[in-house]
Design a protein around this motif. Structure first.
Motif, PDB file in Angstrom:
ATOM      1  N   TYR A   2      52.433  18.795  71.989  1.00  0.00           N
ATOM      2  CA  TYR A   2      51.099  19.238  70.389  1.00  0.00           C
ATOM      3  C   TYR A   2      51.740  21.057  70.118  1.00  0.00           C
ATOM      4  O   TYR A   2      51.546  21.631  71.305  1.00  0.00           O
ATOM      5  CB  TYR A   2      50.013  18.500  70.145  1.00  0.00           C
ATOM      6  N   ILE A   3      52.294  21.584  69.250  1.00  0.00           N
ATOM      7  CA  ILE A   3      52.550  22.697  69.246  1.00  0.00           C
ATOM      8  C   ILE A   3      50.915  22.950  68.369  1.00  0.00           C
ATOM      9  O   ILE A   3      51.844  22.558  66.830  1.00  0.00           O
ATOM     10  CB  ILE A   3      53.736  23.551  69.036  1.00  0.00           C
ATOM     11  N   SER A   4      50.452  24.508  68.132  1.00  0.00           N
ATOM     12  CA  SER A   4      50.056  24.896  67.137  1.00  0.00           C
ATOM     13  C   SER A   4      50.880  25.947  66.358  1.00  0.00           C
ATOM     14  O   SER A   4      50.250  27.456  67.233  1.00  0.00           O
ATOM     15  CB  SER A   4      49.107  24.938  67.201  1.00  0.00           C
ATOM     16  N   ASN A   5      50.859  26.704  65.327  1.00  0.00           N
ATOM     17  CA  ASN A   5      51.710  27.572  65.186  1.00  0.00           C
ATOM     18  C   ASN A   5      51.594  28.221  63.811  1.00  0.00           C
ATOM     19  O   ASN A   5      51.577  28.222  62.773  1.00  0.00           O
ATOM     20  CB  ASN A   5      53.915  26.990  64.606  1.00  0.00           C
ATOM     21  N   TRP A   6      51.372  29.323  64.372  1.00  0.00           N
ATOM     22  CA  TRP A   6      51.276  30.589  63.382  1.00  0.00           C
ATOM     23  C   TRP A   6      51.756  31.560  62.233  1.00  0.00           C
ATOM     24  O   TRP A   6      52.205  32.357  63.602  1.00  0.00           O
ATOM     25  CB  TRP A   6      49.423  31.134  63.702  1.00  0.00           C
ATOM     26  N   VAL A   7      52.012  31.609  61.290  1.00  0.00           N
ATOM     27  CA  VAL A   7      52.969  32.156  60.747  1.00  0.00           C
ATOM     28  C   VAL A   7      53.116  33.697  60.111  1.00  0.00           C
ATOM     29  O   VAL A   7      52.193  33.545  59.548  1.00  0.00           O
ATOM     30  CB  VAL A   7      54.538  32.161  60.359  1.00  0.00           C
ATOM     31  N   PHE A   8      53.145  35.048  60.686  1.00  0.00           N
ATOM     32  CA  PHE A   8      52.443  36.288  59.653  1.00  0.00           C
ATOM     33  C   PHE A   8      53.330  37.161  59.570  1.00  0.00           C
ATOM     34  O   PHE A   8      54.062  37.162  61.107  1.00  0.00           O
ATOM     35  CB  PHE A   8      51.483  36.538  60.287  1.00  0.00           C
ATOM     36  N   ARG A   9      53.282  37.744  58.821  1.00  0.00           N
ATOM     37  CA  ARG A   9      53.485  39.185  58.412  1.00  0.00           C
ATOM     38  C   ARG A   9      53.327  40.729  58.592  1.00  0.00           C
ATOM     39  O   ARG A   9      52.292  40.515  58.586  1.00  0.00           O
ATOM     40  CB  ARG A   9      54.654  38.911  57.213  1.00  0.00           C
ATOM     41  N   PRO A  10      52.928  40.972  60.663  1.00  0.00           N
ATOM     42  CA  PRO A  10      53.038  42.538  60.590  1.00  0.00           C
ATOM     43  C   PRO A  10      52.966  43.340  58.985  1.00  0.00           C
ATOM     44  O   PRO A  10      53.477  43.087  58.963  1.00  0.00           O
ATOM     45  CB  PRO A  10      53.224  41.946  61.690  1.00  0.00           C
ATOM     46  N   ALA A  11      51.965  44.429  59.099  1.00  0.00           N
ATOM     47  CA  ALA A  11      51.656  45.509  57.861  1.00  0.00           C
ATOM     48  C   ALA A  11      52.737  46.534  58.912  1.00  0.00           C
ATOM     49  O   ALA A  11      52.949  46.449  60.018  1.00  0.00           O
ATOM     50  CB  ALA A  11      50.305  45.749  58.007  1.00  0.00           C
ATOM     51  N   PRO A  12      53.743  47.154  58.317  1.00  0.00           N
ATOM     52  CA  PRO A  12      54.323  48.423  59.359  1.00  0.00           C
ATOM     53  C   PRO A  12      53.602  48.791  59.550  1.00  0.00           C
ATOM     54  O   PRO A  12      52.313  49.719  59.480  1.00  0.00           O
ATOM     55  CB  PRO A  12      54.487  49.268  57.497  1.00  0.00           C
ATOM     56  N   GLY A  13      54.536  49.612  60.751  1.00  0.00           N
ATOM     57  CA  GLY A  13      53.724  50.316  61.951  1.00  0.00           C
ATOM     58  C   GLY A  13      52.334  49.377  62.983  1.00  0.00           C
ATOM     59  O   GLY A  13      52.215  50.157  63.654  1.00  0.00           O
ATOM     60  N   THR A  14      52.237  48.401  62.669  1.00  0.00           N
ATOM     61  CA  THR A  14      51.382  47.531  63.953  1.00  0.00           C
ATOM     62  C   THR A  14      51.900  47.229  64.534  1.00  0.00           C
ATOM     63  O   THR A  14      50.770  46.192  65.679  1.00  0.00           O
ATOM     64  CB  THR A  14      50.292  46.854  62.885  1.00  0.00           C
ATOM     65  N   LEU A  15      52.973  46.411  64.393  1.00  0.00           N
ATOM     66  CA  LEU A  15      53.851  45.794  65.293  1.00  0.00           C
ATOM     67  C   LEU A  15      53.059  45.800  67.125  1.00  0.00           C
ATOM     68  O   LEU A  15      53.142  44.860  67.747  1.00  0.00           O
ATOM     69  CB  LEU A  15      55.132  46.024  65.367  1.00  0.00           C
ATOM     70  N   PRO A  16      52.981  47.146  67.832  1.00  0.00           N
ATOM     71  CA  PRO A  16      52.793  47.241  69.166  1.00  0.00           C
ATOM     72  C   PRO A  16      51.179  46.812  68.978  1.00  0.00           C
ATOM     73  O   PRO A  16      50.997  45.307  70.104  1.00  0.00           O
ATOM     74  CB  PRO A  16      52.188  48.222  69.341  1.00  0.00           C
ATOM     75  N   ASP A  17      50.067  46.433  68.438  1.00  0.00           N
ATOM     76  CA  ASP A  17      49.142  46.662  68.199  1.00  0.00           C
ATOM     77  C   ASP A  17      49.093  44.811  68.133  1.00  0.00           C
ATOM     78  O   ASP A  17      47.778  44.299  68.700  1.00  0.00           O
ATOM     79  CB  ASP A  17      48.535  46.862  67.245  1.00  0.00           C
TER      80      ASP A  17
END
Length: 99
Positions: A2-17
């Motif tokens: 069973y998998i719970s999957n959240w999809v989101f688009r990070p704000a620009p420049g925040t991917l490392p955080d």
């Protein structure tokens, strides 16, 4: 499975955080019962988005872990930190393995 999957688009420049915060969130999901967690960088229709997945043996395992994690103060703080980074929530899916 069973998998719970959240999809989101990070704000620009925040991917490392986002990666660091998601790693800490994944550890908490495992602490509360997930078998494993992953952060995936998506391509195709959701290019630029990331997907956080938490895997469980069954829906009951997910339900128990979900009940426990929402009461966890460390999880609540990490979620607030993630929300402060900005970005856009796209969707949440629950998936049950067929075979």
């Amino acid at each position: 499975m069973y998998i719970s999957n959240w999809v989101f688009r990070p704000a620009p420049g925040t991917l490392p955080d986002v990666i660091q915060n998601s790693s800490e969130i994944g550890k908490l999901w495992v602490k509360h019962g997930a078998n494993e967690c992953h952060l995936l960088h998506l391509q195709g229709a959701d290019v630029g988005c990331v997907s956080f997945i938490a895997q469980f043996d069954n829906a009951e395992g997910y339900g128990k872990a979900n009940d426990a994690i929402v009461a966890d103060e460390e999880f609540q703080a990490l979620m607030a930190k993630g929300s402060a980074m900005g970005g856009e929530w796209v969707r949440h899916n629950l998936a049950r393995q067929i075979y």
